[in-house]
Enzyme design. Structure first.
Site, short mmCIF file in Angstrom:
data_model
loop_
_atom_site.label_atom_id
_atom_site.label_comp_id
_atom_site.label_asym_id
_atom_site.label_seq_id
_atom_site.Cartn_x
_atom_site.Cartn_y
_atom_site.Cartn_z
N LYS A 11 56.51 83.47 1.86
CA LYS A 11 57.72 83.67 2.67
C LYS A 11 58.43 84.95 2.23
O LYS A 11 57.77 85.92 1.84
CB LYS A 11 58.64 82.44 2.58
CG LYS A 11 57.86 81.16 2.88
CD LYS A 11 58.72 79.96 3.12
CE LYS A 11 57.81 78.76 3.42
NZ LYS A 11 58.55 77.57 3.80
N HIS A 96 54.14 80.00 12.29
CA HIS A 96 54.83 79.14 11.31
C HIS A 96 56.12 78.61 11.94
O HIS A 96 56.77 79.31 12.72
CB HIS A 96 55.14 79.95 10.04
CG HIS A 96 55.63 79.09 8.92
ND1 HIS A 96 56.95 78.68 8.85
CD2 HIS A 96 55.00 78.56 7.86
CE1 HIS A 96 57.09 77.91 7.78
NE2 HIS A 96 55.93 77.82 7.17
N GLU A 98 59.01 78.39 10.85
CA GLU A 98 60.18 79.27 10.66
C GLU A 98 60.16 80.42 11.67
O GLU A 98 61.22 80.85 12.14
CB GLU A 98 60.19 79.79 9.21
CG GLU A 98 60.64 78.69 8.24
CD GLU A 98 60.06 78.78 6.84
OE1 GLU A 98 59.55 79.85 6.46
OE2 GLU A 98 60.10 77.76 6.13
N GLU A 168 51.99 71.25 9.68
CA GLU A 168 53.17 71.29 8.79
C GLU A 168 54.35 70.63 9.49
O GLU A 168 55.06 71.27 10.28
CB GLU A 168 53.54 72.75 8.48
CG GLU A 168 52.47 73.52 7.75
CD GLU A 168 53.08 74.72 7.02
OE1 GLU A 168 52.93 74.79 5.80
OE2 GLU A 168 53.74 75.55 7.67
N GLY A 174 59.86 72.55 2.55
CA GLY A 174 60.92 72.95 1.63
C GLY A 174 61.91 71.85 1.31
O GLY A 174 62.97 72.10 0.74
N SER A 214 55.97 70.70 1.42
CA SER A 214 56.24 70.14 0.09
C SER A 214 54.97 69.70 -0.65
O SER A 214 54.96 68.69 -1.34
CB SER A 214 57.26 69.00 0.16
OG SER A 214 58.50 69.50 0.63
P1 PGA Z 1 56.85 74.28 1.25
O1 PGA Z 1 56.52 75.27 2.48
O2 PGA Z 1 55.55 74.06 0.50
O3 PGA Z 1 57.86 75.01 0.42
O4 PGA Z 1 57.36 73.01 1.83
C1 PGA Z 1 55.31 75.17 3.19
C2 PGA Z 1 55.29 76.18 4.30
O5 PGA Z 1 56.33 76.44 4.92
O6 PGA Z 1 54.22 76.74 4.62
#
Ligand code: PGA
Length: 251
Positions: A11, A96, A98, A168, A174, A214
């Site tokens: 990220k 992704h 995000e 995901e 996160g 996570s």
């Molecule tokens: P995370 O993120 O392992 O911090 O939950 C995974 C991702 O967004 O690819």
């Protein structure tokens, strides 16, 4: 046999100096190779070039976190697939959550990006996943299957051989709140069933499905024990060498 693929999504973390330090730690931990696993790191754009020299001839492949689906042109702030190839990327994360939530990415833009990445020899990691309200209302599977179908629109069976799909769930990213191995497996099975329908069982059985959200040293083993989980896309736990190495060395 699907080779497990463990990818770190860094990220918007790590300056060049910090990125080099992390990769040096990973390389030290993998000095005897990665034992039948594929390892990928996806740093921010600014660290790609310095890392590509460090990673040449090593067991770690380089990936980017996004790209723009044009070769070149007046697209201020964007990076093309040709540029990513030029700096040594083999992989690129596409869609992704995000990017979908914060940058207006849609299934259509994901589809365009997948086609552009594949046309230029990059292997896309396509991300899909449902939100908490969607899961709570029983919509998780139709949402995710819909994202898979729309994202893959028009892709050929041959192109599918270069693709990785990462499931995901947004509520697990996160948050420390991982999907249970059984829930993750159920969604992976649903994705694979969709791939069978779209491309036949040979393509579907060959395609690697990562879980993300996570993933940590203490849950990777049980996730990887599931029959349809072929790897992980790791955020927070990929930012430290010891935790990512433990994930890579899952049992
Ligand atoms: P995370 O993120 O392992 O911090 O939950 C995974 C991702 O967004 O690819």
């Amino acid at each position: 046999m699907r080779t497990p693929i463990l990818a770190g999504n860094w990220k918007m973390y790590k300056t060049v100096g910090e990125a080099v330090e992390l990769v040096e730690g990973l390389l030290a931990g993998l000095e005897h190779g990665a034992a039948g696993r594929e390892v990928v790191v996806c740093p921010p754009f600014t660290a790609l070039y310095p890392l590509s020299a460090l990673l040449a001839e090593t067991p770690i492949a380089l990936g980017a976190q996004d790209m723009y689906p044009e070769v070149q042109g007046a697209f201020t702030g964007a990076i093309s697939p040709v540029m990513l190839k030029d700096v040594g990327c083999r992989y690129v994360i596409i869609g992704h959550s995000e990017r979908r939530q914060l940058f207006g990415e849609t299934d259509e833009s994901v589809n365009r990006k997948l086609k552009a990445a594949l046309a230029h020899g990059l292997k896309p990691i396509m991300c899909v996943g449902e939100s908490k309200p969607q899961r709570d209302s029983g919509q998780a599977e139709p949402v995710v299957v819909g994202q898979v179908r729309a994202g893959l629109e028009g892709l050929t069976a041959e192109q599918m051989q270069s693709l990785v799909i990462a499931y995901e769930p947004i509520w697990a990213i996160g948050t420390g709140d991982t999907a249970t191995p059984a829930d993750a497996q159920a969604m992976h099975a649903a994705i694979r069933a969709t791939l069978v329908e779209l491309y036949g069982s040979e393509v579907a059985e060959g395609l690697r499905l990562q879980y993300g959200g996570s993933v940590k040293p203490d849950n990777i083993d049980e996730l990887m024990a599931q029959p349809d989980i072929d790897g992980a896309l790791v955020g927070g736990a990929a930012l430290k060498a010891d935790s990512f190495l433990r994930i890579v060395k899952f049992q």
